[in-house]
Each structure stands twice: as structure tokens, then as C-alpha cells.
Design a protein around this motif. Structure first.
Motif, PDB file in Angstrom:
ATOM      1  N   ARG A  16     -13.983  -1.185  -7.561  1.00  0.00           N
ATOM      2  CA  ARG A  16     -15.199  -1.152  -8.381  1.00  0.00           C
ATOM      3  C   ARG A  16     -15.574   0.304  -8.565  1.00  0.00           C
ATOM      4  N   GLY A  17     -15.051   0.912  -9.600  1.00  0.00           N
ATOM      5  CA  GLY A  17     -15.267   2.346  -9.791  1.00  0.00           C
ATOM      6  C   GLY A  17     -14.505   3.105  -8.720  1.00  0.00           C
ATOM      7  N   ASP A  18     -15.217   3.924  -7.940  1.00  0.00           N
ATOM      8  CA  ASP A  18     -14.598   4.678  -6.849  1.00  0.00           C
ATOM      9  C   ASP A  18     -14.699   3.940  -5.517  1.00  0.00           C
ATOM     10  N   ARG A  19     -15.105   2.692  -5.538  1.00  0.00           N
ATOM     11  CA  ARG A  19     -15.291   1.895  -4.317  1.00  0.00           C
ATOM     12  C   ARG A  19     -14.139   0.916  -4.161  1.00  0.00           C
ATOM     13  N   VAL A  20     -13.621   0.856  -2.942  1.00  0.00           N
ATOM     14  CA  VAL A  20     -12.595  -0.129  -2.600  1.00  0.00           C
ATOM     15  C   VAL A  20     -13.273  -1.216  -1.775  1.00  0.00           C
ATOM     16  N   VAL A  21     -13.087  -2.467  -2.173  1.00  0.00           N
ATOM     17  CA  VAL A  21     -13.674  -3.603  -1.453  1.00  0.00           C
ATOM     18  C   VAL A  21     -12.530  -4.467  -0.927  1.00  0.00           C
ATOM     19  N   VAL A  22     -12.576  -4.749   0.370  1.00  0.00           N
ATOM     20  CA  VAL A  22     -11.568  -5.596   1.009  1.00  0.00           C
ATOM     21  C   VAL A  22     -12.273  -6.828   1.557  1.00  0.00           C
ATOM     22  N   ALA A  39      -9.537  -1.269   6.665  1.00  0.00           N
ATOM     23  CA  ALA A  39      -8.603  -1.365   5.541  1.00  0.00           C
ATOM     24  C   ALA A  39      -9.187  -0.724   4.283  1.00  0.00           C
ATOM     25  N   ALA A  40     -10.481  -0.933   4.051  1.00  0.00           N
ATOM     26  CA  ALA A  40     -11.122  -0.340   2.870  1.00  0.00           C
ATOM     27  C   ALA A  40     -11.160   1.180   2.973  1.00  0.00           C
ATOM     28  N   LEU A  41     -11.488   1.692   4.140  1.00  0.00           N
ATOM     29  CA  LEU A  41     -11.523   3.141   4.323  1.00  0.00           C
ATOM     30  C   LEU A  41     -10.129   3.732   4.168  1.00  0.00           C
ATOM     31  N   SER A  42      -9.147   3.070   4.735  1.00  0.00           N
ATOM     32  CA  SER A  42      -7.771   3.533   4.609  1.00  0.00           C
ATOM     33  C   SER A  42      -7.325   3.527   3.146  1.00  0.00           C
ATOM     34  N   ALA A  43      -7.667   2.465   2.421  1.00  0.00           N
ATOM     35  CA  ALA A  43      -7.288   2.373   1.007  1.00  0.00           C
ATOM     36  C   ALA A  43      -8.015   3.417   0.171  1.00  0.00           C
ATOM     37  N   ALA A  44      -9.304   3.659   0.469  1.00  0.00           N
ATOM     38  CA  ALA A  44     -10.055   4.663  -0.292  1.00  0.00           C
ATOM     39  C   ALA A  44      -9.486   6.055  -0.045  1.00  0.00           C
ATOM     40  N   GLU A  45      -9.093   6.310   1.181  1.00  0.00           N
ATOM     41  CA  GLU A  45      -8.493   7.611   1.490  1.00  0.00           C
ATOM     42  C   GLU A  45      -7.080   7.723   0.956  1.00  0.00           C
ATOM     43  N   GLY A  46      -6.449   6.573   0.648  1.00  0.00           N
ATOM     44  CA  GLY A  46      -5.096   6.575   0.112  1.00  0.00           C
ATOM     45  C   GLY A  46      -4.983   7.346  -1.187  1.00  0.00           C
ATOM     46  N   TYR A  86     -19.119 -16.008  15.439  1.00  0.00           N
ATOM     47  CA  TYR A  86     -19.730 -14.693  15.223  1.00  0.00           C
ATOM     48  C   TYR A  86     -18.753 -13.579  15.600  1.00  0.00           C
ATOM     49  N   LEU A  87     -18.105 -13.718  16.751  1.00  0.00           N
ATOM     50  CA  LEU A  87     -17.165 -12.687  17.187  1.00  0.00           C
ATOM     51  C   LEU A  87     -15.965 -12.595  16.251  1.00  0.00           C
ATOM     52  N   GLN A  88     -15.483 -13.731  15.746  1.00  0.00           N
ATOM     53  CA  GLN A  88     -14.365 -13.696  14.807  1.00  0.00           C
ATOM     54  C   GLN A  88     -14.794 -13.030  13.505  1.00  0.00           C
ATOM     55  N   ARG A  89     -15.995 -13.329  13.043  1.00  0.00           N
ATOM     56  CA  ARG A  89     -16.493 -12.696  11.813  1.00  0.00           C
ATOM     57  C   ARG A  89     -16.614 -11.189  11.999  1.00  0.00           C
ATOM     58  N   GLN A  90     -17.137 -10.760  13.147  1.00  0.00           N
ATOM     59  CA  GLN A  90     -17.269  -9.324  13.399  1.00  0.00           C
ATOM     60  C   GLN A  90     -15.894  -8.656  13.440  1.00  0.00           C
ATOM     61  N   GLY A  91     -14.906  -9.332  14.026  1.00  0.00           N
ATOM     62  CA  GLY A  91     -13.549  -8.787  14.037  1.00  0.00           C
ATOM     63  C   GLY A  91     -12.981  -8.640  12.636  1.00  0.00           C
ATOM     64  N   LEU A  92     -13.245  -9.634  11.784  1.00  0.00           N
ATOM     65  CA  LEU A  92     -12.769  -9.554  10.394  1.00  0.00           C
ATOM     66  C   LEU A  92     -13.485  -8.446   9.623  1.00  0.00           C
ATOM     67  N   VAL A  93     -14.772  -8.271   9.857  1.00  0.00           N
ATOM     68  CA  VAL A  93     -15.524  -7.202   9.186  1.00  0.00           C
ATOM     69  C   VAL A  93     -14.988  -5.834   9.615  1.00  0.00           C
ATOM     70  N   THR A  94     -14.702  -5.685  10.907  1.00  0.00           N
ATOM     71  CA  THR A  94     -14.159  -4.418  11.401  1.00  0.00           C
ATOM     72  C   THR A  94     -12.805  -4.124  10.760  1.00  0.00           C
ATOM     73  N   THR A 126     -16.186  -8.803   4.874  1.00  0.00           N
ATOM     74  CA  THR A 126     -16.002  -7.883   3.751  1.00  0.00           C
ATOM     75  C   THR A 126     -16.287  -6.466   4.196  1.00  0.00           C
ATOM     76  N   GLY A 127     -15.468  -5.545   3.740  1.00  0.00           N
ATOM     77  CA  GLY A 127     -15.682  -4.135   4.005  1.00  0.00           C
ATOM     78  C   GLY A 127     -15.474  -3.351   2.725  1.00  0.00           C
ATOM     79  N   SER A 128     -16.180  -2.245   2.602  1.00  0.00           N
ATOM     80  CA  SER A 128     -15.997  -1.403   1.419  1.00  0.00           C
ATOM     81  C   SER A 128     -16.113   0.053   1.820  1.00  0.00           C
ATOM     82  N   ALA A 129     -15.499   0.907   1.015  1.00  0.00           N
ATOM     83  CA  ALA A 129     -15.532   2.342   1.281  1.00  0.00           C
ATOM     84  C   ALA A 129     -15.459   3.099  -0.033  1.00  0.00           C
TER      85      ALA A 129
END
Length: 155
Positions: free
Chosen positions: A112-118, A53-60, A40-48, A142-145
Motif C-alpha cells: 500500500r504505497g510505501d507500506r508492506v502489509v503481511v 516479515a513486514a519489516l524484512s520485506a520493507a527493508e528488502g 491469545y498466545l498463538q495470535r501474539q506469535g502470529l503478529v510477531t 497482521t503486521g506492517s512496516a
């Protein structure tokens, strides 16, 4: 009439068997709880990491002097592209030390359109092994922004 004597059954050792059995059961329960918590903790770390990364890429797509100095004008989109999103997300993961923290990490960036999915996947590193559990497993996050462009009225 012959007198029959009832012989009592010898019960010595029964308590020891019960205690050993209970100790084995308790050790397996502890191992399962520790492994599930670690997963669970490893999954939460990967989601974070994926969210960052998704937010950074979307702001890129919004970076650059032309956007900050002159705005977007009538352009409705920021112009995200696959190559930029992948490069920015990978750079974020590198700066965050993701590959050092999760050896064997794989990253997939999609638009996906204006959404970045990592999507991130890494081998699951369990502190204890339960007999019968798979030796190798992967866990993912998985994260998206989305970066929305608002006009001067806030719409």
C-alpha cells in the motif's frame, strides 16, 4: 384428634449432586480459560512473525550495494514491488520456522504505497476442547512496516 406426624424429607445425596455439578462447572471454566489463553498466545506469535516479515520485506527494497554505496540520489522511493516483498517476507517466515511452528499457515503480502502489509492465518490449536465449541477455527495476525527515506537534514 389424631396426632399427625410430620415426616422429614430425606436430603441424603443432595451434597453429592451439588459437588459434582460444581466440579463440572469448574472444569468447563478451566477449559475456557486455558483455550482463550492459548488462542491469545498463538495470535501474539502470529503478529510477531507478521511484523518481522513486514519489516524484512520493507527493508528488502533498500538492500543492495548500489543503495549502500551510492545512495538513492534524487529518487524519493525505494522501489518496493510485490514480487520482491513477497519473496523477502516468505524467506523470513521460512528462516523463522513459521511453517513448522504453525502447520497450515497461510501468508498474504500486499503493498500500500510505501507500506508492506503481511497477514498470517493458521489453524487454531487448542489444548482443551469445550463441548459445543467449533472443531476447526483459524486465527490471524497482521503486521506492517514502512521504510521512509530521509534526506541529509533528517526530513
Amino acid at each position: 384428634m389424631p396426632h399427625r406426624r410430620h415426616r422429614r424429607r430425606d436430603e441424603r445425596g443432595q451434597t453429592t449432586l451439588f459437588i459434582v455439578g460444581f466440579a463440572v462447572f469448574l472444569a468447563m471454566v478451566v477449559a475456557v480459560v486455558v483455550d482463550v489463553s492459548a488462542a491469545y498466545l498463538q495470535r501474539q506469535g502470529l503478529v510477531t512473525l507478521a511484523d518481522g516479515a513486514a519489516l524484512s520485506a520493507a527493508e528488502g527494497g533498500a538492500e543492495g550495494e548500489s543503495v549502500y554505496d551510492g545512495g538513492l540520489g534524487r529518487q524519493a522511493r525505494l522501489g518496493l514491488d510485490q514480487a520482491t516483498a513477497t519473496a523477502v517476507a516468505t524467506d523470513y517466515l521460512r528462516r523463522a520456522g513459521a511453517w513448522q511452528e504453525y502447520p497450515g499457515l497461510t501468508a498474504a503480502v500486499s503493498l500500500r504505497g510505501d507500506r508492506v502489509v503481511v497477514r498470517l492465518r493458521a489453524p487454531l490449536d487448542l489444548p482443551l476442547t469445550v463441548p459445543g465449541a467449533p472443531a476447526t477455527a483459524k486465527i490471524g495476525g497482521t503486521g506492517s512496516a514502512v521504510v521512509q527515506v530521509l534526506d541529509q537534514t533528517g526530513r
